[in-house]
Design a protein around this motif. Structure first.
Motif, short mmCIF file in Angstrom:
data_model
loop_
_atom_site.label_atom_id
_atom_site.label_comp_id
_atom_site.label_asym_id
_atom_site.label_seq_id
_atom_site.Cartn_x
_atom_site.Cartn_y
_atom_site.Cartn_z
N MET A 1 -7.43 -40.91 -3.39
CA MET A 1 -6.40 -41.93 -2.78
C MET A 1 -5.44 -41.20 -1.75
O MET A 1 -4.87 -39.92 -2.02
N ARG A 2 -4.96 -42.14 -0.88
CA ARG A 2 -4.01 -41.29 -0.02
C ARG A 2 -2.79 -42.16 -0.24
O ARG A 2 -2.26 -43.25 -0.63
N TRP A 3 -1.49 -41.48 -0.31
CA TRP A 3 -0.13 -41.62 -0.61
C TRP A 3 0.74 -41.23 0.43
O TRP A 3 0.75 -40.23 1.05
N TYR A 4 1.68 -42.57 0.77
CA TYR A 4 2.56 -42.42 2.06
C TYR A 4 3.64 -41.17 1.67
O TYR A 4 3.93 -41.29 0.48
N ARG A 5 3.95 -40.48 2.33
CA ARG A 5 4.68 -39.25 2.24
C ARG A 5 6.21 -39.70 1.75
O ARG A 5 6.94 -39.34 1.02
N GLY A 6 6.69 -40.85 2.29
CA GLY A 6 7.98 -41.53 2.08
C GLY A 6 7.77 -42.63 0.81
O GLY A 6 8.43 -43.65 1.22
N LEU A 7 7.00 -42.50 0.05
CA LEU A 7 6.70 -43.39 -0.98
C LEU A 7 7.96 -44.15 -1.29
O LEU A 7 8.82 -43.59 -1.88
N TYR A 8 7.73 -45.55 -1.30
CA TYR A 8 8.93 -46.18 -1.83
C TYR A 8 8.71 -46.37 -3.52
O TYR A 8 7.46 -46.77 -3.74
N LEU A 9 9.87 -46.38 -4.13
CA LEU A 9 9.59 -46.27 -5.85
C LEU A 9 10.62 -47.77 -5.98
O LEU A 9 11.78 -47.80 -5.79
N GLY A 10 9.97 -48.28 -7.06
CA GLY A 10 10.85 -49.17 -7.78
C GLY A 10 11.97 -48.76 -8.80
O GLY A 10 11.97 -47.51 -8.79
N GLU A 11 12.76 -49.77 -8.97
CA GLU A 11 13.71 -49.54 -10.15
C GLU A 11 13.39 -48.45 -11.18
O GLU A 11 12.29 -49.16 -11.86
N GLY A 12 13.94 -47.63 -11.45
CA GLY A 12 13.53 -46.49 -12.60
C GLY A 12 12.37 -45.74 -12.34
O GLY A 12 12.22 -45.35 -13.32
N LEU A 13 11.65 -45.77 -11.46
CA LEU A 13 10.64 -45.02 -11.18
C LEU A 13 10.58 -43.55 -10.43
O LEU A 13 9.84 -42.79 -10.61
N GLU A 14 12.10 -43.28 -10.05
CA GLU A 14 12.17 -42.15 -9.17
C GLU A 14 11.68 -41.03 -10.13
O GLU A 14 11.01 -39.95 -9.73
N ASP A 15 12.15 -41.04 -11.42
CA ASP A 15 11.83 -39.76 -12.44
C ASP A 15 10.49 -39.57 -12.84
O ASP A 15 9.99 -38.62 -13.29
N LYS A 16 9.70 -40.70 -12.79
CA LYS A 16 8.41 -40.85 -13.01
C LYS A 16 7.24 -40.78 -12.04
O LYS A 16 5.99 -40.61 -12.16
N LYS A 17 7.73 -40.60 -10.94
CA LYS A 17 6.76 -40.48 -9.74
C LYS A 17 5.65 -39.67 -9.92
O LYS A 17 4.24 -40.23 -9.78
N GLU A 18 5.81 -38.40 -9.97
CA GLU A 18 4.41 -37.52 -10.19
C GLU A 18 3.62 -37.87 -11.31
O GLU A 18 2.28 -37.86 -11.33
N LYS A 19 4.21 -38.15 -12.63
CA LYS A 19 3.56 -38.60 -13.93
C LYS A 19 2.67 -39.80 -13.26
O LYS A 19 1.65 -40.00 -13.65
N LEU A 20 3.28 -40.89 -12.71
CA LEU A 20 2.56 -41.89 -12.45
C LEU A 20 1.38 -41.70 -11.65
O LEU A 20 0.31 -42.16 -11.93
N ILE A 21 1.86 -41.08 -10.51
CA ILE A 21 0.67 -40.74 -9.59
C ILE A 21 -0.48 -39.95 -10.34
O ILE A 21 -1.77 -40.45 -10.00
N GLU A 22 -0.20 -39.10 -11.10
CA GLU A 22 -1.28 -38.30 -11.82
C GLU A 22 -1.97 -39.20 -12.80
O GLU A 22 -3.35 -39.08 -12.77
#
Length: 146
Positions: free
Chosen positions: A1-22
């Motif tokens: 999958m392709r992910w935008y480098r400036g990925l927008y994140l919903g409220e409370g997801l900033e710290d979970k970004k890498e884990k969610l993508i994985e």
């Protein structure tokens, strides 16, 4: 999958970004998480759908570039609307792609791809198979099937 480098994140997801993508990339399931992607049809601005759909390999492999991750459908709709309006204010157009490119630093690529374990395993198997076939051909000569 392709992910935008400036990925927008919903409220409370900033710290979970890498884990969610994985988890999304490994089809581990992420209940309640929605993605905002560029529209697959080329006419609309965005597509919004649950990551549950990405558990299907066919859909996972054909997903347009992911622009945002959200908790819930309503937040995803708000995010898509916000991106479109922000782009319109800055560019005077609803052309999303030029706006997204403009948010990045000069020379930075628009998207990146997660190094999917499934793909790496597939390539290792393919390379091993080709290596063994080539070795057999050299040692035993080329034999045609038939």
């Amino acid at each position: 999958m392709r992910w935008y480098r400036g990925l927008y994140l919903g409220e409370g997801l900033e710290d979970k970004k890498e884990k969610l993508i994985e988890k999304i990339e490994k089809s581990a399931g992420t209940p309640g998480i929605y993605v905002v992607t560029l529209a697959a049809n080329g006419t609309d601005l965005f597509d919004i759908f649950s990551t549950d759909y990405l558990l299907q390999p066919v859909l996972h492999g054909h997903c347009p570039m992911v622009v945002g991750l959200c908790k819930g459908y309503e937040e995803a709709v708000e995010m898509a609307t916000s991106i479109a309006l922000e782009g319109y204010r800055e560019t005077g157009s609803f052309a999303v792609l030029p706006f997204l490119k403009g948010r990045l630093t000069e020379g930075e690529e628009l998207a990146w791809e997660y190094p999917s374990e499934h793909l790496r395993l597939h390539h290792k198997i393919s390379f091993a198979y080709l290596y063994e076939r080539l070795r057999d051909m050299i040692l035993h000569g080329f034999k045609r099937n038939g």
